[in-house]
Design an enzyme around this catalytic site. Sequence first.
Site, short mmCIF file in Angstrom:
data_model
loop_
_atom_site.label_atom_id
_atom_site.label_comp_id
_atom_site.label_asym_id
_atom_site.label_seq_id
_atom_site.Cartn_x
_atom_site.Cartn_y
_atom_site.Cartn_z
N HIS A 147 0.85 -1.20 0.00
CA HIS A 147 0.00 0.00 0.00
C HIS A 147 0.88 1.24 0.00
CE1 HIS A 147 -3.21 2.81 1.07
NE2 HIS A 147 -4.00 1.88 0.55
N ARG B 121 -9.65 -3.07 6.61
CA ARG B 121 -10.73 -3.48 5.70
C ARG B 121 -10.54 -4.94 5.31
NH1 ARG B 121 -9.81 0.86 1.10
NH2 ARG B 121 -7.74 -0.02 1.40
C1 LIG Z 1 -0.46 -0.60 -3.88
C2 LIG Z 1 0.83 -0.30 -4.61
C3 LIG Z 1 0.49 0.18 -6.04
C4 LIG Z 1 1.56 0.83 -3.87
O1 LIG Z 1 2.65 1.24 -4.65
P1 LIG Z 1 3.89 2.02 -4.02
O2 LIG Z 1 3.40 3.09 -3.12
O3 LIG Z 1 4.76 2.42 -5.16
O4 LIG Z 1 4.56 0.88 -3.14
P2 LIG Z 1 6.05 0.84 -2.59
O5 LIG Z 1 6.57 2.20 -2.31
O6 LIG Z 1 6.03 -0.14 -1.47
O7 LIG Z 1 6.85 0.25 -3.84
C5 LIG Z 1 8.25 0.04 -3.77
C6 LIG Z 1 8.61 -1.15 -4.65
O8 LIG Z 1 7.99 -2.34 -4.11
C7 LIG Z 1 7.25 -2.97 -5.10
N1 LIG Z 1 6.03 -3.55 -4.53
C8 LIG Z 1 5.07 -2.92 -3.82
N2 LIG Z 1 4.07 -3.77 -3.56
C9 LIG Z 1 4.40 -4.95 -4.10
C10 LIG Z 1 3.74 -6.20 -4.20
N3 LIG Z 1 2.52 -6.40 -3.70
N4 LIG Z 1 4.38 -7.19 -4.83
C11 LIG Z 1 5.61 -7.00 -5.36
N5 LIG Z 1 6.25 -5.85 -5.34
C12 LIG Z 1 5.64 -4.83 -4.72
C13 LIG Z 1 6.86 -1.86 -6.04
O9 LIG Z 1 6.45 -2.37 -7.32
C14 LIG Z 1 8.10 -1.04 -6.09
O10 LIG Z 1 9.01 -1.69 -6.93
P3 LIG Z 1 10.04 -0.86 -7.88
O11 LIG Z 1 10.90 -0.10 -6.91
O12 LIG Z 1 10.75 -1.94 -8.63
O13 LIG Z 1 9.18 0.03 -8.72
C15 LIG Z 1 1.76 -1.55 -4.65
O14 LIG Z 1 1.97 -2.01 -3.33
C16 LIG Z 1 1.23 -2.66 -5.52
O15 LIG Z 1 1.45 -2.67 -6.72
N6 LIG Z 1 0.45 -3.65 -4.90
C17 LIG Z 1 -0.17 -4.67 -5.67
C18 LIG Z 1 -1.44 -4.15 -6.30
C19 LIG Z 1 -2.53 -3.89 -5.27
O16 LIG Z 1 -2.79 -4.71 -4.41
N7 LIG Z 1 -3.21 -2.73 -5.39
C20 LIG Z 1 -4.34 -2.38 -4.52
C21 LIG Z 1 -3.96 -1.32 -3.53
S1 LIG Z 1 -5.29 -0.95 -2.45
#
Ligand SMILES: CC(C)(COP(=O)(O)OP(=O)(O)OC[C@H]1O[C@@H](n2cnc3c(N)ncnc32)[C@H](O)[C@@H]1OP(=O)(O)O)[C@@H](O)C(=O)NCCC(=O)NCCS
Length: 436
Positions: free
Chosen positions: A317, A326
Site C-alpha cells: 500500500h 478493511r
Molecule cells: C499498492 C501499490 C500500487 C503501492 O505502490 P507504491 O506506493 O509504489 O509501493 P512501494 O513504495 O512499497 O513500492 C516500492 C517497490 O515495491 C514494489 N512492490 C510494492 N508492492 C508490491 C507487491 N505487492 N508485490 C511486489 N512488489 C511490490 C513496487 O512495485 C516497487 O518496486 P520498484 O521499486 O521496482 O518500482 C503496490 O503495493 C502494488 O502494486 N500492490 C499490488 C497491487 C494492489 O494490491 N493494489 C491495490 C492497492 S489498495
Amino acid sequence: MATLKEKLYEKIEQWRPRTQRLVKEYGDVKVCDVTIAQVIGGMRGVKCLVTDISYLDPYEGIRFRGYTIPEVMEKLPKPPGCEMPYVEGHVYLLLTGDIPTENEVAEVAEEFKKRSQVPQYVFDMLRAMPRDTHPMTMFSAAILSMQRESVFAKKYREGISKMDYWDPYFEDMLNLLAKLPTIAAYIYRMKYRSDTIIPPDPNLDFGGNFAHMMGIDKPYDDVARMYFILHSDHESGNVSAHTGHLVASALSDLYYAISAMLDGLAGPLHGLANQEVLRWIQGIYEKMGGKIPTEEEMKKFVWDTLNAGQVIPGFGHAVLRKTDPRYTAQREFALKHLPDDPLFKYVDLLYKVVPPILQEQGKAKNPWPNVDAHSGVIQWYYGVREYDFYTVLFGVGRAIGVCSNIVWDRALGYPIERPKSVTTDMLEEIAGIKKS
Ligand SMILES: CC(C)(COP(=O)(O)OP(=O)(O)OC[C@H]1O[C@@H](n2cnc3c(N)ncnc32)[C@H](O)[C@@H]1OP(=O)(O)O)[C@@H](O)C(=O)NCCC(=O)NCCS
C-alpha cells in the site's frame, strides 16, 4: 427532526469560518517540504489535500469521521436481523460526521427511494455496447450518460452564488447514489446472467435491494452493505478520490467527476487489484488441480510471480504500513460464514506466506495485505464468480465517499486544483547537477 440537508447546512455554516481563518490568517504557514523523490515519485507523502471525511493512519488504517471500522459497524443502525449497518446511515455519517438515529436513516432511505428510477436511455445505451465490454467501462459510461440530469449544471447555467454550489451538488449526489445499485446489478445480470433483469424492490434498503437485484440470497445483503461501507473512502490522495476531487474542482458536475474517478479505479494498481487477486489465485488453483498447496508450494508460487517481475496483487500500500483493517473486517466475516471454503484457505495461507517473502525481497514498503486481497473470495463464495465485476462493486462504495468529499469541497469553496510542474533541467539545477 432536521432533514439531512438541513443538518448538513448547519455543519457547513459551523465549519466555514475555520477554513476561512486558516487561509486568511495562517495562509503562509508551511505544511511540509517537497523533495525531488516526491516530485518524480507520484507525490508520495506530500501533504497538499484537505478532507475531514476520513483519515488514513499508516499503522491504524482508515477512520471514517473519526470512527474506526469496528466502531462504524457497531454504532450505525442495522436493518432488523442483519449483521451489517444500513449503507444509508454511512452516507449520513460521512456527510455530517454524526451517527444517525433510526429515523434519520429512514429519511435517507426514503430520499434514495424517490430518486432511484434509472432513465431508460441508460439501459438502451448499455444494451448498445458490445456485451464483452468491461463492466467498469459500462458503469462509467452509464454514469456519464446521465450528465444531462445534473442539477448543478442547470443551476450554474441559470446563475448561482458560489456559497450555494454545495446544494445542487448534494442533490446530484442523492440522485446519482440512489441509482447506482440498479445500474450495477443491471450490468451484472445483462452480461453474466443471460440478460435476466430483476426489478428493484422499493421496500428494501440500499444493500438489501442490491442483493435482491443481483438475485443472491441472504446473507449477501450483508456482504453488500459491508462491501459498500468498507470501500467508501480512504482519504483524498488515492487515484479515485483524487480524480473525483480534481475533476469537480473545475466545477464539472458530479456525473463527470464520478465517471472519471471510476476510470482511475479501473487500473490494476488500484481497484482492479481485487479482480487480479482472484485471477492469480485461480491460476494457482488450476495448477494445483483444486487441492490446497502446502506452505512450501505456496511460497514457490509467490516467488515465481515476483521473479517474473510481477507484483503480488492484494499486498502492499502507498500509505498503510500494517494489515488493512478493511482486510481484517472481511476476514472476520469469512471466518464466521465460510471458514471451510477452499479459496478462503488460499487467502489465509497467503496471509501467512506473502509478508515474510516481501520483507525478504526488500522492495515493498508495506508487506501486508490490503482490502483487495480478500474482497474477491467472499464474492466468489456467494456465486459472483465473474471477477471482472468486482471493481464495479468497489465503485458503488467509493462513489459514496467521493461524492461526500465533493459536496464538502464546494461547501468550503476549494478552488480549481492547479499544482505547478517543473522540467528535468530545472530539477537538475535545483539538485546542483547542472548550472543555469
Ligand atoms: C499498492 C501499490 C500500487 C503501492 O505502490 P507504491 O506506493 O509504489 O509501493 P512501494 O513504495 O512499497 O513500492 C516500492 C517497490 O515495491 C514494489 N512492490 C510494492 N508492492 C508490491 C507487491 N505487492 N508485490 C511486489 N512488489 C511490490 C513496487 O512495485 C516497487 O518496486 P520498484 O521499486 O521496482 O518500482 C503496490 O503495493 C502494488 O502494486 N500492490 C499490488 C497491487 C494492489 O494490491 N493494489 C491495490 C492497492 S489498495
